[in-house]
Design an enzyme around this catalytic site. Structure first.
Site, mmCIF file in Angstrom:
data_model
loop_
_atom_site.group_PDB
_atom_site.id
_atom_site.type_symbol
_atom_site.label_atom_id
_atom_site.label_comp_id
_atom_site.label_asym_id
_atom_site.label_seq_id
_atom_site.Cartn_x
_atom_site.Cartn_y
_atom_site.Cartn_z
ATOM 1 N N GLN A 78 0.753 -1.629 -0.178
ATOM 2 C CA GLN A 78 -0.104 0.162 0.211
ATOM 3 C C GLN A 78 0.286 1.251 0.248
ATOM 4 O OE1 GLN A 78 -3.450 -0.537 1.719
ATOM 5 N NE2 GLN A 78 -4.434 1.702 1.016
ATOM 6 N N PHE A 79 1.225 1.538 -1.298
ATOM 7 C CA PHE A 79 1.964 2.937 -1.436
ATOM 8 C C PHE A 79 1.398 4.414 -0.823
ATOM 9 C CE2 PHE A 79 -0.570 3.625 -5.307
ATOM 10 C CZ PHE A 79 -1.122 4.842 -5.179
ATOM 11 N N THR A 80 0.055 4.615 -0.756
ATOM 12 C CA THR A 80 -0.452 5.219 0.245
ATOM 13 C C THR A 80 -0.528 5.618 1.697
ATOM 14 O OG1 THR A 80 -2.571 3.865 0.433
ATOM 15 C CG2 THR A 80 -2.244 4.944 -2.167
#
Length: 150
Positions: A78-80
């Site tokens: 989850q890069f966010t």
């Protein structure tokens, strides 16, 4: 590395209408990787995660780890998690590592976590459009960042 750890009654990840992985009681972990992350971050997180006492003992006190309960783990990239909302209303993801750095680190994190747990873990697919379902048990949600070890 930044993680959000959620105690799950069950969790699953579906990609293109097909369930890629599902778990029963255990931990669902979202993981975000930044450019400066490496083996030290992976080692610290894996040790912390498998020994984190967030499951109830016979007295209803959170005193047991995932190792004690024999639970499962599902890991989702989850890069966010590295979103910056400091300026404007559109999040910036400049701190999130590029795929050529984050994919090998994500895969290494999953391998090391599986070894620390003593069994296979479920994973999503890096970069895919994933549908994640979770029944958060408690709810229990813990955030950790290897750059800010609190």
């Amino acid at each position: 590395m930044r993680v959000v750890i959620q105690r799950a009654g069950h969790a699953s990840v579906t990609i293109n209408g097909t369930c890629k992985a599902s778990i029963g009681k255990g931990l669902m972990i979202l993981v975000g990787i930044e450019e400066s992350d490496g083996k030290e971050d992976i080692d610290w997180l894996c040790k912390k995660i498998v020994n984190l006492r967030v499951f109830d003992d016979e007295n209803g006190v959170m005193n047991k780890s995932i190792l004690d309960t024999g639970g499962d783990i599902l890991v989702i990239s989850q890069f966010t998690l590295h979103a910056s909302t400091k300026k404007g209303n559109r999040p910036s993801y400049i701190r999130a590592a590029r795929p050529e750095i984050s994919v090998p680190l994500y895969e290494q994190f999953c391998r090391e976590l599986s070894l620390a747990l003593g069994k296979e873990i479920g994973t999503g697919e890096f970069g895919a459009d994933m549908k994640v379902e979770l029944m958060n048990d408690g709810p229990v949600t813990i955030c950790m960042d290897t750059k800010n070890k609190e």
